[in-house]
Design a protein around this motif. Sequence first.
Motif, PDB file in Angstrom:
ATOM      1  N   ALA A  49     -58.113  11.991 -52.094  1.00 10.28           N
ATOM      2  CA  ALA A  49     -57.401  12.518 -53.265  1.00 10.28           C
ATOM      3  C   ALA A  49     -58.195  12.286 -54.534  1.00 10.28           C
ATOM      4  O   ALA A  49     -58.214  13.101 -55.437  1.00 10.28           O
ATOM      5  N   VAL A  50     -58.867  11.134 -54.606  1.00 14.57           N
ATOM      6  CA  VAL A  50     -59.691  10.851 -55.781  1.00 14.57           C
ATOM      7  C   VAL A  50     -60.798  11.881 -55.931  1.00 14.57           C
ATOM      8  O   VAL A  50     -61.198  12.249 -57.020  1.00 14.57           O
ATOM      9  N   ARG A  51     -61.281  12.417 -54.810  1.00 18.19           N
ATOM     10  CA  ARG A  51     -62.391  13.351 -54.852  1.00 18.19           C
ATOM     11  C   ARG A  51     -61.992  14.757 -55.305  1.00 18.19           C
ATOM     12  O   ARG A  51     -62.827  15.632 -55.376  1.00 18.19           O
ATOM     13  N   ARG A  52     -60.714  14.996 -55.578  1.00 18.06           N
ATOM     14  CA  ARG A  52     -60.353  16.322 -56.069  1.00 18.06           C
ATOM     15  C   ARG A  52     -61.090  16.599 -57.372  1.00 18.06           C
ATOM     16  O   ARG A  52     -61.406  15.689 -58.130  1.00 18.06           O
ATOM     17  N   ARG A  53     -61.360  17.850 -57.630  1.00 19.36           N
ATOM     18  CA  ARG A  53     -62.169  18.226 -58.796  1.00 19.36           C
ATOM     19  C   ARG A  53     -61.385  18.017 -60.080  1.00 19.36           C
ATOM     20  O   ARG A  53     -60.375  18.673 -60.318  1.00 19.36           O
ATOM     21  N   ALA A  54     -61.862  17.093 -60.909  1.00 16.85           N
ATOM     22  CA  ALA A  54     -61.198  16.804 -62.177  1.00 16.85           C
ATOM     23  C   ALA A  54     -61.686  17.768 -63.259  1.00 16.85           C
ATOM     24  O   ALA A  54     -62.809  18.251 -63.217  1.00 16.85           O
ATOM     25  N   SER A  55     -60.799  18.046 -64.217  1.00 25.05           N
ATOM     26  CA  SER A  55     -61.181  18.936 -65.308  1.00 25.05           C
ATOM     27  C   SER A  55     -60.382  18.545 -66.546  1.00 25.05           C
ATOM     28  O   SER A  55     -59.277  18.046 -66.437  1.00 25.05           O
ATOM     29  N   GLY A  56     -60.945  18.805 -67.697  1.00 24.50           N
ATOM     30  CA  GLY A  56     -60.231  18.464 -68.926  1.00 24.50           C
ATOM     31  C   GLY A  56     -61.003  18.786 -70.183  1.00 24.50           C
ATOM     32  O   GLY A  56     -60.752  18.203 -71.224  1.00 24.50           O
ATOM     33  N   LEU A  57     -61.984  19.680 -70.119  1.00 20.31           N
ATOM     34  CA  LEU A  57     -62.765  20.031 -71.297  1.00 20.31           C
ATOM     35  C   LEU A  57     -61.937  20.871 -72.263  1.00 20.31           C
ATOM     36  O   LEU A  57     -61.237  21.787 -71.845  1.00 20.31           O
ATOM     37  N   PRO A  58     -62.024  20.588 -73.564  1.00 16.86           N
ATOM     38  CA  PRO A  58     -61.377  21.473 -74.550  1.00 16.86           C
ATOM     39  C   PRO A  58     -62.034  22.848 -74.525  1.00 16.86           C
ATOM     40  O   PRO A  58     -63.149  23.024 -74.030  1.00 16.86           O
ATOM     41  N   SER A  59     -61.342  23.806 -75.082  1.00 23.00           N
ATOM     42  CA  SER A  59     -61.924  25.142 -75.168  1.00 23.00           C
ATOM     43  C   SER A  59     -63.053  25.136 -76.194  1.00 23.00           C
ATOM     44  O   SER A  59     -63.090  24.316 -77.108  1.00 23.00           O
ATOM     45  N   LEU A  60     -63.990  26.062 -76.043  1.00 28.15           N
ATOM     46  CA  LEU A  60     -65.123  26.188 -76.953  1.00 28.15           C
ATOM     47  C   LEU A  60     -64.881  27.363 -77.884  1.00 28.15           C
ATOM     48  O   LEU A  60     -64.572  28.469 -77.438  1.00 28.15           O
ATOM     49  N   SER A  61     -65.024  27.117 -79.189  1.00 31.10           N
ATOM     50  CA  SER A  61     -64.797  28.182 -80.166  1.00 31.10           C
ATOM     51  C   SER A  61     -65.749  29.345 -79.920  1.00 31.10           C
ATOM     52  O   SER A  61     -66.930  29.156 -79.634  1.00 31.10           O
ATOM     53  N   ARG A  62     -65.237  30.536 -80.045  1.00 32.41           N
ATOM     54  CA  ARG A  62     -66.094  31.714 -79.876  1.00 32.41           C
ATOM     55  C   ARG A  62     -67.067  31.856 -81.050  1.00 32.41           C
ATOM     56  O   ARG A  62     -67.974  32.685 -80.996  1.00 32.41           O
ATOM     57  N   HIS A  63     -66.874  31.052 -82.086  1.00 28.21           N
ATOM     58  CA  HIS A  63     -67.778  31.103 -83.228  1.00 28.21           C
ATOM     59  C   HIS A  63     -68.891  30.062 -83.144  1.00 28.21           C
ATOM     60  O   HIS A  63     -69.567  29.803 -84.142  1.00 28.21           O
ATOM     61  N   PHE A  64     -69.073  29.440 -81.976  1.00 30.05           N
ATOM     62  CA  PHE A  64     -70.172  28.487 -81.830  1.00 30.05           C
ATOM     63  C   PHE A  64     -71.489  29.246 -81.877  1.00 30.05           C
ATOM     64  O   PHE A  64     -71.759  30.114 -81.055  1.00 30.05           O
ATOM     65  N   LEU A  65     -72.334  28.904 -82.856  1.00 26.15           N
ATOM     66  CA  LEU A  65     -73.606  29.601 -83.037  1.00 26.15           C
ATOM     67  C   LEU A  65     -74.714  28.577 -83.256  1.00 26.15           C
ATOM     68  O   LEU A  65     -74.491  27.528 -83.845  1.00 26.15           O
ATOM     69  N   GLY A  66     -75.910  28.911 -82.786  1.00 32.30           N
ATOM     70  CA  GLY A  66     -77.060  28.044 -83.010  1.00 32.30           C
ATOM     71  C   GLY A  66     -77.079  26.853 -82.073  1.00 32.30           C
ATOM     72  O   GLY A  66     -76.501  26.857 -80.994  1.00 32.30           O
ATOM     73  N   ARG A  67     -77.791  25.826 -82.479  1.00 29.43           N
ATOM     74  CA  ARG A  67     -77.949  24.570 -81.738  1.00 29.43           C
ATOM     75  C   ARG A  67     -78.660  24.793 -80.399  1.00 29.43           C
ATOM     76  O   ARG A  67     -78.473  24.009 -79.469  1.00 29.43           O
ATOM     77  N   ASP A  68     -79.461  25.833 -80.289  1.00 27.30           N
ATOM     78  CA  ASP A  68     -80.133  26.092 -79.026  1.00 27.30           C
ATOM     79  C   ASP A  68     -81.144  25.003 -78.688  1.00 27.30           C
ATOM     80  O   ASP A  68     -81.267  24.589 -77.530  1.00 27.30           O
ATOM     81  N   THR A  69     -81.863  24.519 -79.681  1.00 29.31           N
ATOM     82  CA  THR A  69     -82.853  23.471 -79.431  1.00 29.31           C
ATOM     83  C   THR A  69     -82.184  22.193 -78.941  1.00 29.31           C
ATOM     84  O   THR A  69     -82.616  21.579 -77.960  1.00 29.31           O
ATOM     85  N   GLU A  70     -81.097  21.798 -79.625  1.00 33.42           N
ATOM     86  CA  GLU A  70     -80.402  20.578 -79.227  1.00 33.42           C
ATOM     87  C   GLU A  70     -79.771  20.724 -77.841  1.00 33.42           C
ATOM     88  O   GLU A  70     -79.768  19.783 -77.042  1.00 33.42           O
ATOM     89  N   THR A  71     -79.218  21.914 -77.569  1.00 29.70           N
ATOM     90  CA  THR A  71     -78.633  22.147 -76.248  1.00 29.70           C
ATOM     91  C   THR A  71     -79.693  22.028 -75.163  1.00 29.70           C
ATOM     92  O   THR A  71     -79.467  21.431 -74.105  1.00 29.70           O
ATOM     93  N   ALA A  72     -80.868  22.580 -75.433  1.00 29.15           N
ATOM     94  CA  ALA A  72     -81.949  22.513 -74.446  1.00 29.15           C
ATOM     95  C   ALA A  72     -82.371  21.072 -74.190  1.00 29.15           C
ATOM     96  O   ALA A  72     -82.676  20.703 -73.047  1.00 29.15           O
TER      97      ALA A  72
END
Length: 813
Positions: A100-123
């Motif tokens: 039961a512990v191995r069930r797939r956990a999830s809980g990320l907030p939604s990401l704004s559709r206006h997220f722009l840039g930060r490509d270098t940091e993401t990489a």
Amino acid sequence: MVEDPAALFGASLKRLRARRGLSQRQLGKAVHLDHSVLSRYENGVRVPDPDLAERLDTLLDAEGALLALVPAAAAADLPDPAAESTGGRTGADGHASADAVRRRASGLPSLSRHFLGRDTETAVLLAALPAPPAGGTGDGGTRDGAGAGQPPAPSAAGPVVPGDPVVLAVHGMAGSGKTALVVRTARLVRDAFADGCLFVDLNGHTADTEPMPPAEALGRLLRRLGVSAAQLPAETGERSALFRAVTEELALLLVLDNARSTRQILPLLPSGPRCAVLVTSRGRLTALDDAEHLALGPLPPADSLALFRSIARTPDTAATRAACEEIVRYCGHLPLAVRIAAARARHSSLRELASRLADEYERPAELDDGERSVVAVLESSLSALPAEQREMFALLGLHPDEPFDALTAAALARISPGRARRRLEGLHDAGLLLRATADRYRFHDLVGAYSRTTAVSRLAAEGPAAALRALLDHTLRGCAEADLLISPHRHRFPSAAGPARPGDRAFADYEDALTWLTDNLGALTGLCGTARRHGLDAHCWQLAYALRGVCFLGRHWDAWDRSHAWAVEAARACGDRIAEATSLGNAALSHSTRGLLEPAEELLDRAITAARAGGDPFAETTALAHHAWVLHQRGRHAQAVAEQHTVLAFRRGNGLPRNLAIALRDAAVMERAAGLGQAAEEHLAEALALFTALDMRLDAAMALNVRGEFAARDGRAREAARHFVRALEAARDCGSAYERARAHHGLGLLAAAEGPDRRRRAGWHLDAARWRFTALRAEREAARVAADAAGLGVPVLTPPSGHGPPSAAGTPA
């Protein structure tokens, strides 16, 4: 009749929210959820997952009441995720089994559709995390940057030490978009973690909310992983051990958002080598030894502008571009500020918004849309700091918004440099200061504006005045010490700052003093104005006097004019006619050096009057010497020579070798123009000997250029070249770009006169001269060089864009 579980949950949520006095928007912001979703929960349209219910429970002090309603709602309305993944299996004790512990956990907030840039940091983050399996991209877009705004393909992740999960810590000032960055990254890689992803807001800097204790965070994490409340140990250490045991074989991505300290994070780290942790915090978590740290700053201007347009929905036209660029510049390209400004722009004109943000002292308060506030997030950062760091933050608001170091901070706080350095480091670690260089700090524009706006109200009644006096004393002594090295043997006045004290600035040599004055000239000039505004008038005019040397050397016209305008006002305010005459004379010199003869002459007439009123013949003859130079520039050479000879007679009779040498050099130039060639040569030779003996480097370079110009006009080309080469070396030694340009001009004209085979050398020198004059905003001189090059038909060797002239070693033969 059984009440609808979704309706029961919604009614309970609405009642608890109202009891806490929160709006849907406020509660939604706290749990990273749009208020419209909360509205659907309250209206019984849908039910949240247990993760969200637990977060709502904690925020509303519901003591588990909301979480208890979720299973009933889920049974009536939704499939049981645990039953789906485990077939309903439980352990012998009735609690979740290992499966039961191995069930797939999830809980990320939604990401704004206006997220722009930060490509270098993401990489950078992606490069340290495992890639999802082929075809798996999470729900944040492709990992290879196939679409606009997506990050480039990362390099392969480095080897993971067995037993150690990957830990990535992102830190930056409030509002820089840390949460959005890690959520975007987590969504891109979530499919690489077979056991899912967990998100916890640790409330490290949430307004009106205490940071989440590690025990509570561990309880949440363990329950989401299938551990029942009955199985949870009471002690933090035991919960942490259980969490490590549970995660030892999991492939889990853990996002720990909004951390206050390393102490809050360490118990929450999983043990499995296939786990990864993304942490966000406002300050650098220096004690998180095994983490990779990423500092997040403001957005690049282009991304900031794109974010503003995306939210404000403004068309990209010439009419709107200038206003939008101005607004995002006022926002300091800070994502939170840009978002707030964009939200406001949807309900007001761009011009009106830009006008409101133009006032620095009102700007932080203007960046508030009713739900989000720059002031609120800055206050939450400050409230977490010790009292002495909050005081330092306020004291720095008394300083002009330019880089400052530990000595400056020590003077403001009247403490040792070591203690000041530790407080600056604390503010830097908290994301409230940026590092300008290895040993200097600066504010982000909005943080600086907020510090200056609130400085007086944060300090005790006598605090601002005493701190400013201490700062100006320290600064004046430092400037005077530096000026002694770059302008030796100059006339000095009794210092308003008093005698030297421990902790004052010391300089190793000429170069050290010149570098400090040049690097800090903006702040030092600003302090002239600060002294004037606060009635410290003697400090004001003496500080301007101490800065005149570096202003003349570097042709820093703006600093020269601003500081001396304040100095003249200050001298008049304190009734010191000698100081007034001195300040007027130095202000006039700035104008006459640029060929602005009418304002120079008006200032010099006032200077002579003030000097006579003060009964000081030294100040009077100094102003008279400047006046003679104006007459020379006007072509009235005989009158100029007569005035300069009066100055020479006074200088010779009063034991002032520095001032005598300067008067001799200027007299030589005037005499040469008046046809008195022999007197000019004699006076120039005497001046150069004095400059050399007194180690007056700049003045020696100037005299050598004059000698070269005299020799060139007389047709003594070889002698002229020797003088210009010596002038070039002397100018390089003293740091005078102007005199270097002047020497290059002379050498270029000599080379052009040697014939066609020297045209390339002539072009090189003339371009070096024109480039340096242009950089110094010496427009007359640059135009004269260009005209000479055109008249001689010399090709100018323009350096590539962004490059300076070649070094002397690269001079063409």
